[in-house]
Design a protein around this motif. Structure first.
Motif, PDB file in Angstrom:
ATOM      1  N   ARG A 666       2.104  -2.899   0.378  1.00 33.39           N
ATOM      2  CA  ARG A 666       2.261  -2.703  -1.062  1.00 33.39           C
ATOM      3  C   ARG A 666       0.924  -2.852  -1.776  1.00 33.39           C
ATOM      4  NH1 ARG A 666       3.525  -6.076  -5.320  1.00 33.39           N
ATOM      5  NH2 ARG A 666       3.678  -7.855  -3.913  1.00 33.39           N
ATOM      6  N   ARG A 668      -2.010  -2.097  -0.597  1.00 40.87           N
ATOM      7  CA  ARG A 668      -2.835  -0.900  -0.406  1.00 40.87           C
ATOM      8  C   ARG A 668      -2.469   0.180  -1.413  1.00 40.87           C
ATOM      9  NH1 ARG A 668      -2.538  -0.283   6.224  1.00 40.87           N
ATOM     10  NH2 ARG A 668      -3.284  -2.392   6.717  1.00 40.87           N
ATOM     11  N   TRP A 669      -1.170   0.368  -1.625  1.00 36.54           N
ATOM     12  CA  TRP A 669      -0.740   1.361  -2.611  1.00 36.54           C
ATOM     13  C   TRP A 669      -1.229   0.986  -4.007  1.00 36.54           C
ATOM     14  CZ3 TRP A 669       0.918   6.032  -1.538  1.00 36.54           C
ATOM     15  CH2 TRP A 669       1.495   6.280  -0.287  1.00 36.54           C
TER      16      TRP A 669
END
Length: 754
Positions: A666, A668-669
């Motif tokens: 999450r 990274r997003w």
């Protein structure tokens, strides 16, 4: 038994390597000093006094020993290092000696003796006096030009203008017949001169700084093994000071604008005369800025001059003292637009200190730069200290020449960089470490978000990093939601107050009334949906229907908004388009939100063309390979250094083999969304100022992405394609410092020889 030599070398390899590195740095400095010495010696600055003349129409003296006399125009306060005269020699090389004396009345002020073989027929020749003379009010000056030719045919005269081309106040006359002047010699004043040793004297402090940075950095990193943030603070301070000395006055990116903003804030802090700002007839935001008499001649509304003379003027005025603090002069300057006062506070305090001490303009400029640098070093070092992962990334990005050049200038972007780095590091710390976030850290994140968001509109998305912090580190989900909502509210409130007018300008073409009428029924639907949710929210069927209905509603909302924005009167007739073309070829009409939506193919073509043409320039601007103001000077650091800086950045984000990922899925997003969002806002903001007939987007610079560069490198480092076999942190950090030092030296050469 004596210790073998190789054992002794192995035991002291770090010190020996440090000595070798320092020696290599000394050799590089010697080469740079040699280059500067030969490029910058005997450089003169000229001021045209009389240029109305007929080429090669020369006045020869009746008696060379008596010579010619030329009256000079008095310019009080101007330092006269010599004059430039245009000689005629009858098309031959004359031999003998030429003597030029500067007189005031019968008082001899300065003399120049030169060989007549250096005189070129019909060309200006520098006549340098044996001492500079400061011209005084109320004194009359004249030149006495005499010659001692080797033979009678070695005649030398002066090119002149006569009749309507002569200046009656500047008569040129034969010493034996002064009653019939009617002529004025072709004349220029030499108002500054570097001499033969100026470059070496001016280069000595910078050379000492570079040696201290390289040698001391090696000792801290490899011998002392100091912590990352202490090493960074040492290197950033020394190299930032080097860039502060390398960048000529007001030659940093938009520094002349930031200098005016900091100066105005300094005056406001002491209750002195403020600044009156308004748009001029060309739409440029200008101010009448009250300032000291000693500052008025140097403050300007354009980027400063570069070259050897610019450094000479800075060196001559650096130790000026005893100046009055009264604001008795007023200068028209370019006013900073939409910049928060807190961004100029360090520079203003440095300027105030210089003004209180009675220091001159150049010392005031340097103190303002150093105060700005101190704030950057503190914020960036704290970012390195608190970054739980990717310390090498923050270290390498923080030592980029672009960051150091901004920190060593009066730029308001320096505070933005420091705030962004520290905010990113604290949010990453709260996300990666499994321990409670202290109240001090929470308060720091809140303050940083409130300061960063209004500082520059495109960076508001960085505040979204607070959602990266683990809820359990904030005391649970309920407290986490409340805290993150407070952070976003503080940032959004400041952002709206600071940038509301800019956003309104970008959407100036959108028919807000029609959009409001079109979306009004949706408010009724939203109220009914809320009532239904409260009544039937426990029903699974209703929840599925609510999700589907919400998606449909959002699609309708987006479609209506796009349709209204795309049909808001942005179409131009051919006559309107032709009438809007300015003399420089650009259209007065620029892209807006409505024009972009209604001309999507043209917008996509503009973006693709920009990326294809300007990507190398953006990479150069990102690392700092374009010294000073790129649009004005057009200087470029060698691509060898540019590629080295880019490679160090890439190497800094690599993980060791077997090291676990630093970011969860999450996260990274979220980081990717922040990076893309900031990039999109930057492009949109610059497109909004781009003429509609432009081939590329106007105003994009690579340095605008520096605040999100650590996040992008963190994401890149999550890839397992390339990994390091062992820890190379200290080597990478030293390479960052060495490349920054090399860039500073090459920037100096480019600035001095331009």
């Amino acid at each position: 038994m004596k210790q073998p030599v190789h054992d002794w070398i192995r035991a002291h390899r770090r010190l020996l390597a440090g000595a070798a590195v320092t020696l290599a740095a000394a050799l590089c400095l010697a080469w740079v000093g040699y280059s500067l010495h030969h490029a910058c010696k005997n450089v003169s600055q000229y001021e045209i006094v009389h240029d109305a003349y007929v080429e090669k129409q020369g006045l020869y003296p009746t008696d060379p020993a008596a010579g010619l006399t030329q009256v000079l125009r008095t310019e009080p306060g101007v330092t006269l290092y010599g004059v430039r005269l245009m000689f005629v020699t009858g098309g031959r090389v004359a031999q003998g000696s030429l003597t030029v004396q500067l007189l005031s009345g019968e008082t001899l002020l300065a003399t120049s003796v030169s060989d007549m073989t250096a005189l070129l027929d019909g060309a200006f020749v520098d006549i340098l006096f044996d001492r500079p003379v400061v011209m005084q009010q109320g004194q009359a000056y004249r030149l006495a030009i005499t010659a001692a030719p080797a033979a009678p045919e070695d005649a030398v005269g002066l090119v002149y203008g006569e009749g309507a081309m002569a200046d009656p106040a500047l008569p040129l006359a034969d010493a034996l017949s002064p009653d019939q002047p009617g002529r004025t010699a072709a004349l220029q004043y030499i108002t500054n001169y570097t001499g033969t040793r100026f470059a070496l004297k001016a280069f000595a402090p910078l050379a000492a700084l570079v040696l201290l940075a390289v040698g001391g950095g090696w000792w801290l990193l490899f011998v002392k093994r100091a912590k990352a943030h202490w090493s960074f603070a040492y290197l950033a301070a020394l190299l930032g000071l080097a860039f502060a000395l390398v960048t000529p006055p007001l030659a940093g990116p938009d520094e002349y604008v930031h200098a005016a903003g900091a100066y105005a804030l300094a005056s406001q802090l002491t209750g002195q005369a403020g600044v009156e700002s308004a748009y001029d007839e060309n739409g440029v935001y200008r101010s009448q800025l009250a300032m000291r008499a000693c500052d008025a001649p140097h403050m300007r509304a354009v980027s400063g001059e570069i070259g050897a003379i610019a450094y000479k003027e800075m060196a001559d005025g650096l130790f000026s003292a005893g100046n009055s603090g009264a604001l008795t002069a007023a200068v028209s300057v370019r006013a900073p637009y939409n910049v928060q006062p807190v961004q100029y506070l360090p520079q203003a305090l440095g300027m105030l200190l210089a003004r209180a001490l009675g220091l001159g303009f150049y010392a005031m400029l340097l103190l303002g730069r150093l105060a700005n640098l101190a704030v950057y070093v503190a914020l960036a070092a704290l970012a390195v200290r608190f970054a739980p992962a990717g310390k090498n990334i923050f270290f390498a990005v923080g030592l980029l020449p672009m960051c150091l050049a901004l920190a060593g200038s009066l730029s308001a972007d320096t505070a933005v960089l420091g705030l962004a780095f520290l905010l990113s590091a604290l949010c990453l710390r709260g996300a990666c470490e499994q321990r409670a976030m202290s109240l001090g850290a929470q308060a720091c994140v809140l303050v940083l978000a409130a300061l960063l968001a209004p500082a520059k509109a495109i960076y508001i998305l960085l505040v979204g990093l607070c959602f990266f912090i683990r809820p359990e580190n904030l005391g649970g989900r309920a407290r986490s939601r409340a805290y993150k909502s407070l952070v976003c509210a503080a940032a959004l409130g400041g952002w709206v107050l600071a940038n509301g007018s800019t956003v309104a300008y970008m959407f100036r073409s959108v028919d807000v009334e029609r959009l409001t009428l079109a979306l009004a029924p949706l408010a009724v639907l939203a109220a009914l949906a809320a009532m239904a949710w409260l009544r039937w929210r426990k029903s699974p069927a209703f929840r599925r229907g609510a999700v589907i209905g919400g998606a449909v509603l959002a699609a309708v909302l987006a479609a209506v908004a796009v349709w209204v924005a795309g049909n808001s009167g942005e179409a131009l007739t051919p006559e309107e388009y032709a009438a809007g073309i300015q003399p420089n070829g650009e259209s007065v009409y620029v892209f807006s939100a409505g024009y972009i939506i209604s001309h999507l193919p043209q917008t996509f073509k503009l973006l693709a063309n920009t990326l294809g043409r300007e990507l190398p320039t953006y990479l150069q601007g990102l690392v700092g390979a374009l010294p000073g103001e790129p649009i004005v000077y057009g200087l470029e650091i060698s691509w060898t250094l540019t590629l080295g800086l880019l490679l160090v950045l890439l190497a800094s984000c690599l993980r060791r083999q077997g090291q676990p990922p630093r970011l969860h899925g999450r996260g990274r997003w979220l980081l990717g969304g922040v990076c893309l969002g900031v990039t999109a806002l930057m492009v949109l903001a610059n497109v909004s100022w781009t003429p509609i007939n432009s081939a590329t987007v106007f105003g994009i610079q690579g340095r605008y992405l520096l605040p999100v560069l650590p996040l992008a490198l963190l994401l890149l480092g999550e890839c397992d394609t390339v990994c390091l076999k062992r820890d190379s942190s200290r080597g990478l950090r030293f390479c960052s410092a060495a490349l920054a030092a090399a860039t500073a030296l090459e920037s100096l050469v480019l600035f001095a020889t331009a």
